[in-house]
Design a protein around this motif. Structure first.
Motif, PDB file in Angstrom:
ATOM      1  N   ARG A 183      16.696 -29.376 -31.581  1.00  0.00           N
ATOM      2  CA  ARG A 183      16.284 -28.559 -30.428  1.00  0.00           C
ATOM      3  C   ARG A 183      17.299 -28.654 -29.290  1.00  0.00           C
ATOM      4  O   ARG A 183      16.949 -28.739 -28.110  1.00  0.00           O
ATOM      5  CB  ARG A 183      14.886 -28.951 -29.956  1.00  0.00           C
ATOM      6  CG  ARG A 183      13.806 -28.754 -31.006  1.00  0.00           C
ATOM      7  CD  ARG A 183      12.425 -29.064 -30.459  1.00  0.00           C
ATOM      8  NE  ARG A 183      11.398 -28.908 -31.474  1.00  0.00           N
ATOM      9  CZ  ARG A 183      10.830 -27.754 -31.848  1.00  0.00           C
ATOM     10  NH1 ARG A 183      11.225 -26.623 -31.268  1.00  0.00           N
ATOM     11  NH2 ARG A 183       9.892 -27.722 -32.772  1.00  0.00           N
ATOM     12  N   VAL A 184      18.557 -28.634 -29.691  1.00  0.00           N
ATOM     13  CA  VAL A 184      19.664 -28.622 -28.731  1.00  0.00           C
ATOM     14  C   VAL A 184      20.236 -27.211 -28.703  1.00  0.00           C
ATOM     15  O   VAL A 184      20.584 -26.668 -29.751  1.00  0.00           O
ATOM     16  CB  VAL A 184      20.747 -29.646 -29.137  1.00  0.00           C
ATOM     17  CG1 VAL A 184      21.952 -29.549 -28.212  1.00  0.00           C
ATOM     18  CG2 VAL A 184      20.182 -31.056 -29.125  1.00  0.00           C
ATOM     19  N   PRO A 185      20.336 -26.582 -27.541  1.00  0.00           N
ATOM     20  CA  PRO A 185      20.821 -25.187 -27.479  1.00  0.00           C
ATOM     21  C   PRO A 185      22.232 -25.051 -28.037  1.00  0.00           C
ATOM     22  O   PRO A 185      23.083 -25.930 -27.849  1.00  0.00           O
ATOM     23  CB  PRO A 185      20.806 -24.879 -25.977  1.00  0.00           C
ATOM     24  CG  PRO A 185      19.887 -25.882 -25.368  1.00  0.00           C
ATOM     25  CD  PRO A 185      19.996 -27.118 -26.212  1.00  0.00           C
ATOM     26  N   THR A 186      22.490 -23.937 -28.707  1.00  0.00           N
ATOM     27  CA  THR A 186      23.811 -23.638 -29.258  1.00  0.00           C
ATOM     28  C   THR A 186      24.044 -22.137 -29.153  1.00  0.00           C
ATOM     29  O   THR A 186      23.081 -21.361 -29.105  1.00  0.00           O
ATOM     30  CB  THR A 186      23.910 -24.123 -30.726  1.00  0.00           C
ATOM     31  OG1 THR A 186      25.263 -24.077 -31.171  1.00  0.00           O
ATOM     32  CG2 THR A 186      23.044 -23.284 -31.648  1.00  0.00           C
ATOM     33  N   PRO A 187      25.289 -21.668 -29.077  1.00  0.00           N
ATOM     34  CA  PRO A 187      25.528 -20.229 -28.931  1.00  0.00           C
ATOM     35  C   PRO A 187      25.022 -19.437 -30.140  1.00  0.00           C
ATOM     36  O   PRO A 187      24.943 -19.960 -31.260  1.00  0.00           O
ATOM     37  CB  PRO A 187      27.050 -20.122 -28.817  1.00  0.00           C
ATOM     38  CG  PRO A 187      27.494 -21.471 -28.365  1.00  0.00           C
ATOM     39  CD  PRO A 187      26.550 -22.436 -28.998  1.00  0.00           C
ATOM     40  N   VAL A 188      24.722 -18.174 -29.909  1.00  0.00           N
ATOM     41  CA  VAL A 188      24.364 -17.275 -31.000  1.00  0.00           C
ATOM     42  C   VAL A 188      25.546 -17.189 -31.962  1.00  0.00           C
ATOM     43  O   VAL A 188      26.704 -17.061 -31.538  1.00  0.00           O
ATOM     44  CB  VAL A 188      24.021 -15.872 -30.447  1.00  0.00           C
ATOM     45  CG1 VAL A 188      23.873 -14.862 -31.579  1.00  0.00           C
ATOM     46  CG2 VAL A 188      22.759 -15.942 -29.604  1.00  0.00           C
ATOM     47  N   GLY A 189      25.281 -17.304 -33.263  1.00  0.00           N
ATOM     48  CA  GLY A 189      26.385 -17.261 -34.211  1.00  0.00           C
ATOM     49  C   GLY A 189      25.932 -17.244 -35.649  1.00  0.00           C
ATOM     50  O   GLY A 189      24.737 -17.148 -35.949  1.00  0.00           O
ATOM     51  N   GLY A 343      29.625 -45.580 -36.883  1.00  0.00           N
ATOM     52  CA  GLY A 343      30.857 -45.599 -36.114  1.00  0.00           C
ATOM     53  C   GLY A 343      30.848 -44.540 -35.026  1.00  0.00           C
ATOM     54  O   GLY A 343      29.810 -44.073 -34.574  1.00  0.00           O
ATOM     55  N   ARG A 344      32.054 -44.160 -34.611  1.00  0.00           N
ATOM     56  CA  ARG A 344      32.227 -43.283 -33.466  1.00  0.00           C
ATOM     57  C   ARG A 344      32.048 -41.809 -33.846  1.00  0.00           C
ATOM     58  O   ARG A 344      32.492 -41.364 -34.900  1.00  0.00           O
ATOM     59  CB  ARG A 344      33.619 -43.497 -32.874  1.00  0.00           C
ATOM     60  CG  ARG A 344      33.778 -43.041 -31.442  1.00  0.00           C
ATOM     61  CD  ARG A 344      32.900 -43.821 -30.474  1.00  0.00           C
ATOM     62  NE  ARG A 344      33.148 -45.238 -30.507  1.00  0.00           N
ATOM     63  CZ  ARG A 344      34.093 -45.868 -29.797  1.00  0.00           C
ATOM     64  NH1 ARG A 344      34.881 -45.172 -29.003  1.00  0.00           N
ATOM     65  NH2 ARG A 344      34.232 -47.178 -29.879  1.00  0.00           N
ATOM     66  N   LEU A 345      31.422 -41.056 -32.953  1.00  0.00           N
ATOM     67  CA  LEU A 345      31.337 -39.614 -33.089  1.00  0.00           C
ATOM     68  C   LEU A 345      31.273 -39.019 -31.692  1.00  0.00           C
ATOM     69  O   LEU A 345      31.035 -39.719 -30.704  1.00  0.00           O
ATOM     70  CB  LEU A 345      30.122 -39.187 -33.917  1.00  0.00           C
ATOM     71  CG  LEU A 345      28.733 -39.486 -33.347  1.00  0.00           C
ATOM     72  CD1 LEU A 345      28.163 -38.273 -32.617  1.00  0.00           C
ATOM     73  CD2 LEU A 345      27.781 -39.903 -34.457  1.00  0.00           C
ATOM     74  N   SER A 346      31.497 -37.721 -31.596  1.00  0.00           N
ATOM     75  CA  SER A 346      31.368 -37.035 -30.312  1.00  0.00           C
ATOM     76  C   SER A 346      30.697 -35.697 -30.525  1.00  0.00           C
ATOM     77  O   SER A 346      30.734 -35.120 -31.621  1.00  0.00           O
ATOM     78  CB  SER A 346      32.735 -36.845 -29.645  1.00  0.00           C
ATOM     79  OG  SER A 346      33.560 -35.993 -30.420  1.00  0.00           O
ATOM     80  N   VAL A 347      30.054 -35.211 -29.471  1.00  0.00           N
ATOM     81  CA  VAL A 347      29.421 -33.901 -29.477  1.00  0.00           C
ATOM     82  C   VAL A 347      30.025 -33.107 -28.329  1.00  0.00           C
ATOM     83  O   VAL A 347      30.007 -33.552 -27.178  1.00  0.00           O
ATOM     84  CB  VAL A 347      27.896 -33.993 -29.311  1.00  0.00           C
ATOM     85  CG1 VAL A 347      27.268 -32.612 -29.445  1.00  0.00           C
ATOM     86  CG2 VAL A 347      27.286 -34.956 -30.334  1.00  0.00           C
ATOM     87  N   ASP A 348      30.588 -31.948 -28.654  1.00  0.00           N
ATOM     88  CA  ASP A 348      31.205 -31.083 -27.653  1.00  0.00           C
ATOM     89  C   ASP A 348      30.215 -30.017 -27.190  1.00  0.00           C
ATOM     90  O   ASP A 348      29.446 -29.462 -27.995  1.00  0.00           O
ATOM     91  CB  ASP A 348      32.451 -30.393 -28.223  1.00  0.00           C
ATOM     92  CG  ASP A 348      33.581 -31.364 -28.472  1.00  0.00           C
ATOM     93  OD1 ASP A 348      33.536 -32.484 -27.932  1.00  0.00           O
ATOM     94  OD2 ASP A 348      34.511 -30.996 -29.216  1.00  0.00           O
ATOM     95  N   LEU A 364      28.420 -27.240 -29.141  1.00  0.00           N
ATOM     96  CA  LEU A 364      29.404 -26.483 -29.914  1.00  0.00           C
ATOM     97  C   LEU A 364      29.733 -27.121 -31.257  1.00  0.00           C
ATOM     98  O   LEU A 364      29.854 -26.429 -32.265  1.00  0.00           O
ATOM     99  CB  LEU A 364      30.701 -26.325 -29.102  1.00  0.00           C
ATOM    100  CG  LEU A 364      30.575 -25.601 -27.766  1.00  0.00           C
ATOM    101  CD1 LEU A 364      31.939 -25.511 -27.100  1.00  0.00           C
ATOM    102  CD2 LEU A 364      29.976 -24.216 -27.944  1.00  0.00           C
ATOM    103  N   GLU A 365      29.920 -28.434 -31.291  1.00  0.00           N
ATOM    104  CA  GLU A 365      30.307 -29.067 -32.552  1.00  0.00           C
ATOM    105  C   GLU A 365      30.126 -30.573 -32.500  1.00  0.00           C
ATOM    106  O   GLU A 365      30.038 -31.172 -31.423  1.00  0.00           O
ATOM    107  CB  GLU A 365      31.762 -28.742 -32.891  1.00  0.00           C
ATOM    108  CG  GLU A 365      32.779 -29.258 -31.890  1.00  0.00           C
ATOM    109  CD  GLU A 365      34.188 -28.771 -32.201  1.00  0.00           C
ATOM    110  OE1 GLU A 365      34.357 -27.543 -32.336  1.00  0.00           O
ATOM    111  OE2 GLU A 365      35.095 -29.602 -32.299  1.00  0.00           O
ATOM    112  N   ILE A 366      30.083 -31.149 -33.702  1.00  0.00           N
ATOM    113  CA  ILE A 366      30.001 -32.597 -33.877  1.00  0.00           C
ATOM    114  C   ILE A 366      31.301 -33.056 -34.533  1.00  0.00           C
ATOM    115  O   ILE A 366      31.759 -32.455 -35.513  1.00  0.00           O
ATOM    116  CB  ILE A 366      28.820 -32.976 -34.788  1.00  0.00           C
ATOM    117  CG1 ILE A 366      27.495 -32.493 -34.187  1.00  0.00           C
ATOM    118  CG2 ILE A 366      28.767 -34.485 -35.024  1.00  0.00           C
ATOM    119  CD1 ILE A 366      26.334 -32.547 -35.161  1.00  0.00           C
TER     120      ILE A 366
END
Length: 495
Positions: A183-189, A343-348, A364-366
């Motif tokens: 339930r995290v908003p993301t662009p239409v795509g 380990g390490r991850l990021s969310v843009d 946008l991405e993981i």
């Protein structure tokens, strides 16, 4: 040699040793960029310098006195660079810290990951095993593919990273699907796009759902740093909708390597725009026992012709939405942890402020790997010990003060080509900008070996406020520029 899954079962105990007061252990730093061949070709001459960014991890050695670090890279960093990092430690700990940093080079400039190169060198693998000597050890990677797994098995050491069979969880399409579950908003795509025809069909669907869309972004599933992203404009300069043929022509004009990788899987999503927009990200860590920790939020600085290429970052993210970013990223981490991500991850994200002065966030991405915000964070964590408060959006130190930083890998000027790293280090110090361990503010340089490639250097400017950090960043650029003007003959001789 043991099975990789058996090795990973040992990660928790040895990983838990890597803190102040922990037991003796070995950390094998493996900054191996295992990306597609076409992606690596873009960075061919800069790969050794990019690997050297993670020498900032060696700043942990004065703090974690029971750790020995083995740093594996393609090309040997110079003595002055290694001495520079040691000089940032308290004077009484420098000799000991330097003795626990050991460099192993494969001496191979080819555009391949250092793990793949190392697999071609059984002699170096034997040397590494001897250096570990049966002690508890684990590998800290940039990302994990079968090449890194091959190194882990041969060294008999687990990896603090996500196994290759889970790597597709970080693909752009998988990320979009996971955002919806969280339930995290993301662009239409649209996901699972593999050809120009399918991109055109996805664009048509997006236009039906978002008639006012200005453009879309086509993203390769398996890419990083924005290099797999291409913007397609849907309207002309007057704001009129472009005909389908004009849209298709933009796609067909994309580089051959890009269209080839498109067939491996991509997504197409609306290009979210706004008069006030930013590109924040969140850095997350998942421990071997599944604990999810939000480590930091950043404002990313993007550049390139399409403004999709990562250039640097500011820490922390805007306080107006930092807490929401952390909440969203933690929700993503809690979905990934049970699936085996570690380990390490990021969310843009992308943030846009609307007419009501409210910020709208879009995930946008993981990225299931380290990235451009990892090494600046390592500099802060090791030089100014503390923790990030995700709800307050601030770095909290033991004395109650906070810190901000401005960082980049892309401070570049053709006039700097060939400047000796030692001269740059000295110029920054003489300008009063070098990191001061007593005030716990100042500039930390990295990627100094790239001066010989294209006149590029990286830095992290740590200040009490963002303005303080930005001022040091700007002054560092001026100090290096003054050096290049004052010593043209020496520079030309060193190229």
């Amino acid at each position: 040699m043991r099975d990789f899954s058996d090795l990973q079962g040992e990660l928790g105990p040895v990983w838990s040793m890597n803190h102040p007061g922990g037991s003796p252990h070995v950390l094998v730093a493996l900054p191996s960029f295992s990306l597609s061949e076409s992606m690596l070709s873009h960075y061919a001459t800069r790969i050794p310098a990019l690997e050297h960014r993670y020498l900032l991890a060696s700043l942990m050695l004065p703090r974690i006195e029971q750790c020995e670090m083995i740093f594996i890279c393609s090309d040997l960093p110079s003595d002055e660079v290694l001495d520079y990092y040691v000089s940032l430690a308290p004077e009484g700990r420098r000799a000991d810290a330097r003795s626990r940093l050991r460099i192993v080079t494969v001496d191979d400039p080819s555009a391949r990951s250092v793990a793949e190169k190392l697999l071609d060198r059984p002699d170096l693998i034997r040397r590494l095993r001897a250096m570990i000597g049966g002690r508890p050890a684990f590998i800290e990677p940039w990302n994990v593919t079968q090449h890194e797994v091959g190194i882990a098995v041969r060294l008999d050491a687990p990896i603090n990273g996500t196994a290759p069979d889970l790597w597709p969880l970080g693909f752009k399409g998988a990320g979009r699907r996971l955002f919806r579950v969280a339930r995290v908003p993301t662009p239409v795509g649209r996901e699972d796009v593999r050809s120009v025809d399918e991109v055109c069909a996805a664009i048509a669907a997006i236009q039906l759902e978002r008639p006012a869309a200005q453009g879309v972004v086509v993203k390769h599933d398996d890419s990083g740093a924005g290099d797999g992203n291409q913007v397609v404009q849907l309207r002309d300069l007057a704001g009129r909708r472009l005909p389908d043929a004009a849209i298709r022509s933009q796609l067909e004009a994309m580089p051959a390597w890009y269209l080839a990788d498109l067939a491996l899987g991509s997504v197409v999503e609306e290009l979210v725009t706004g008069a006030h927009a930013t590109s924040p990200s969140v850095q997350v860590d998942i421990s071997p026992d599944g604990e999810v920790t939000v480590l930091a939020t950043h404002e990313q600085v993007l550049g390139g012709t399409s403004h999709q290429i990562y250039r640097g970052c500011h820490f922390p993210a805007d306080a107006a939405y930092a807490a929401t970013l952390a909440t969203y990223a933690e929700a993503v981490g809690r979905l990934l942890a049970p699936r085996g991500v570690v380990g390490r991850l990021s969310v843009d994200f992308f943030a846009v402020r609307d007419a009501a002065d409210q910020w709208n966030l879009y995930a946008l991405e993981i990225n299931l790997r380290k990235g451009g915000t990892t090494h600046p964070y390592a500099a802060l964590r090791n030089l100014v010990p503390g923790r990030y408060d995700p709800m307050a959006g601030t770095w909290c130190t033991a004395d109650g003060s906070s810190r901000c930083y401005v960082a980049t890998d892309n401070l570049v000027d053709p006039a700097w080509l060939g400047l000796p790293p030692a001269d740059v280090i000295r110029a920054v110090a003489e300008a009063g900008l070098q990191f001061d361990r007593h005030r716990k503010t100042g500039v930390v340089l990295h990627m100094l070996s790239c001066l010989a490639v294209d006149g590029r250097v990286g830095l992290t400017a740590i200040g009490l406020t963002h303005d303080d950090a930005q001022a040091m960043y700007d002054e560092t650029q001026r100090a290096i520029s003054a050096l290049s003007v004052s010593s043209p003959d020496r520079r030309s001789l060193s190229v």
